[in-house]
Design a protein around this motif. Structure first.
Motif, PDB file in Angstrom:
ATOM      1  N   THR A  12       0.841  -1.186   0.000  1.00  0.00           N
ATOM      2  CA  THR A  12       0.000   0.000   0.000  1.00  0.00           C
ATOM      3  C   THR A  12       0.879   1.240   0.000  1.00  0.00           C
ATOM      4  N   PRO A  13       0.305   2.405  -0.256  1.00  0.00           N
ATOM      5  CA  PRO A  13       1.033   3.625   0.100  1.00  0.00           C
ATOM      6  C   PRO A  13       1.288   3.615   1.605  1.00  0.00           C
ATOM      7  N   GLU A 186       2.898   9.250   1.878  1.00  0.00           N
ATOM      8  CA  GLU A 186       2.420  10.545   2.353  1.00  0.00           C
ATOM      9  C   GLU A 186       3.485  11.612   2.512  1.00  0.00           C
ATOM     10  N   VAL A 187       4.661  11.253   3.003  1.00  0.00           N
ATOM     11  CA  VAL A 187       5.631  12.287   3.374  1.00  0.00           C
ATOM     12  C   VAL A 187       6.894  12.176   2.531  1.00  0.00           C
ATOM     13  N   ILE A 316      10.296   7.107   4.075  1.00  0.00           N
ATOM     14  CA  ILE A 316       8.908   6.767   3.736  1.00  0.00           C
ATOM     15  C   ILE A 316       8.142   6.187   4.912  1.00  0.00           C
ATOM     16  N   GLY A 317       8.839   5.819   6.000  1.00  0.00           N
ATOM     17  CA  GLY A 317       8.135   5.369   7.185  1.00  0.00           C
ATOM     18  C   GLY A 317       8.338   3.900   7.500  1.00  0.00           C
ATOM     19  N   HIS A 318       7.998   3.563   8.747  1.00  0.00           N
ATOM     20  CA  HIS A 318       8.248   2.228   9.294  1.00  0.00           C
ATOM     21  C   HIS A 318       6.967   1.691   9.934  1.00  0.00           C
ATOM     22  N   PRO A 319       6.074   1.108   9.127  1.00  0.00           N
ATOM     23  CA  PRO A 319       4.865   0.505   9.699  1.00  0.00           C
ATOM     24  C   PRO A 319       5.158  -0.878  10.284  1.00  0.00           C
ATOM     25  N   TYR A 320       5.978  -0.881  11.308  1.00  0.00           N
ATOM     26  CA  TYR A 320       6.370  -2.031  12.119  1.00  0.00           C
ATOM     27  C   TYR A 320       6.261  -3.383  11.411  1.00  0.00           C
ATOM     28  N   GLY A 321       5.169  -4.112  11.636  1.00  0.00           N
ATOM     29  CA  GLY A 321       5.036  -5.470  11.123  1.00  0.00           C
ATOM     30  C   GLY A 321       5.070  -5.590   9.617  1.00  0.00           C
TER      31      GLY A 321
END
Length: 366
Positions: A12-13, A186-187, A316-321
Motif C-alpha cells: 500500500t502507500p 504521504e511524506v 517513507i516510514g516504518h509501519p512495524y510489522g
C-alpha cells in the motif's frame, strides 16, 4: 527439495499516523493486496501469513482473507516478531513450501498504528536485563559503535534524497497498489528542506545524545504482501519466478542493542553459504534509525551503493510489522529494473525489539 519463489509483490502507500490511511483498520489495508495477488489462484492458496505488531489482536490474517473474499478454505495465520514480523512471515512461507506443506502462500505484514488499541509499546525484555524504548536503544547503538550525530544526519539525508528521486522518477509506482484515492506515500521532503530539519533537530531520547526525530523513522500505517509459490507450480501456472529463496538466519543479541541484531544474522547467513558482502548485489536493511544502518554498514563493510538504494524507512516510514515485507517488495521490483546484476544474490535484514535479527537471502531467477 521444493524451491520457493516470489512471483508477485505489492504494498500500500505508506501513511503517517493519523494521516491518509487513518480510516482503515489493519484488515482493510491488507485485504486489497490479498485480493490482487490471489487473482486467478484463489483455489490454490494454502494459507495467508501476516505479521502484525500493534493490534488489534485476534487473527488479522484470517479477517483480511475473509475481507478479500478469498475461499473460506484459506485459513490465515498472524505472527508477531515485532519489527521482524513481516520478514518472518515470508521466511516461514518459504520454509513451508520447501518442506512440502503447500505450494502457494501469500505472506507479508500489516500495521495500523493509527487504530492500535495499545497506548504504549509491549515489553521486549525483563527489567533485570533492560527494556529500553527504541529511541534509547538507538542511542545505545550509536554509543557502542561510536556513531556521531553528523554521520547519522548524513545517512538520513542520503535516504531522503534517494526516496525523493525514486518518487519523482516513478520507481515506487509499480510496487504500490492504491488504497481508495491514495496512490503515493504521504511524506516526502526535498533535499533543501531536509537539510534544514537535520540541522535544527535536537536529541529527543537522551540529553547530549545523537538520535533526533530527523535521523529516526516516523510512526506509520501500511501493508505489504508477496505471492510465494513452489517454483514448478508457478511455472505451470504461467507465472514468472523473480526471487528464489536461498537461506535465512535468525540471531539473538542483548535487548539493549536491537539495532545491531542484523549484524550476526547476516554474518552467519553469508558464512554458511560461502558468500561475502561482495557477492550480494542489493541489500535492504530496515532504516528504523540512522545509527542502526551506520552500525550495520560499518561492521559488515556494506557500501552504500548497494544498500537501500531507493531509500527506506527513514524517509517513507516504518509501519512495524509490514516493514520487512516492504523491503522484499522493493527488491522484487528493483532486480527487474536492473540488467547489470553481477552475482544475482540479494538480501534483506531487520532488527527488532528484544534483540532479534533476521536475514533472508534470495537468488535472482534469470
Amino acid at each position: 527439495m521444493n524451491r520457493a519463489v516470489i512471483v508477485n509483490a505489492k504494498r500500500t502507500p505508506i501513511g503517517k499516523i493519523g494521516g491518509i490511511l487513518q480510516e482503515y483498520q489493519p484488515h482493510e489495508l491488507a485485504a486489497p493486496l490479498l485480493k490482487h495477488l490471489a487473482k486467478g489462484l484463489e483455489e490454490k492458496i494454502n494459507d495467508i501469513i501476516l505479521g502484525n505488531v500493534v493490534g488489534p489482536g485476534g487473527n488479522v490474517a484470517r479477517v483480511s482473507a475473509l475481507e478479500a473474499d478469498l475461499p473460506l478454505s484459506v485459513p490465515g495465520m498472524t505472527i508477531d516478531r515485532q519489527c521482524s514480523a513481516g520478514l518472518e512471515a515470508i521466511r516461514m512461507a518459504c520454509y513451508l513450501i520447501q518442506g512440502g506443506a503447500g505450494k502457494c502462500y501469500i505472506a507479508g505484514g500489516v500495521e495500523s498504528t493509527t487504530t492500535s488499541p495499545f497506548p504504549s509499546k509491549a515489553r521486549f525484555a525483563p527489567d533485570k536485563i533492560g527494556d529500553p524504548d527504541m529511541g534509547l536503544a538507538a542511542e545505545n547503538v550509536a554509543e557502542k559503535f561510536c556513531i556521531s550525530k553528523e554521520t547519522q544526519d548524513q545517512y538520513a539525508l542520503l535516504s531522503y534524497t534517494r526516496s525523493w528521486e525514486s518518487y519523482k522518477t516513478g520507481l515506487y509506482t509499480d510496487e504500490i497498489l492504491p488504497i481508495g484515492e491514495h496512490t503515493h506515500d504521504e511524506v516526502f521532503f526535498k533535499e533543501r528542506k531536509m537539510k534544514k530539519l537535520l540541522h535544527r533537530a535536537k536529541p529527543v531520547f537522551k540529553k547530549n545524545g545523537t538520535v533526533t526525530a530527523a535521523n529516526s523513522c516516523g510512526i506509520h500505517d501500511g501493508a505489504a504482501t508477496v505471492l510465494i509459490m513452489e517454483e514448478n507450480e508457478a511455472i505451470n501456472c504461467g507465472l514468472k519466478p523473480i526471487l528464489r529463496f536461498k537461506d535465512s538466519e535468525v540471531a539473538g543479541i542483548h535487548p539493549n542493542y536491537p539495532g545491531s541484531a542484523p549484524i550476526p544474522a547476516i554474518q552467519e547467513l553469508l558464512n554458511r553459504n560461502n558468500l561475502t558482502i561482495a557477492d550480494i548485489d542489493l541489500i535492504e536493511i530496515n532504516e528504523a534509525f540512522a545509527s542502526k544502518i551506520i552500525a550495520c554498514s560499518n561492521e559488515l563493510s556494506i557500501p552504500f551503493d548497494k544498500l537501500n538504494v531507493c531509500g527506506g524507512a527513514l524517509s517513507i516510514g516504518h509501519p512495524y510489522g509490514a516493514s520487512g515485507s516492504i523491503m522484499i517488495t522493493r527488491l522484487f521490483y528493483e532486480v527487474q529494473r536492473r540488467k547489470n546484476l553481477e552475482t544475482n544474490y540479494v538480501l534483506a535484514a531487520i532488527g527488532s525489539g528484544g534483540g532479534i535479527g533476521i536475514a533472508v537471502l534470495f537468488e535472482v531467477v534469470n
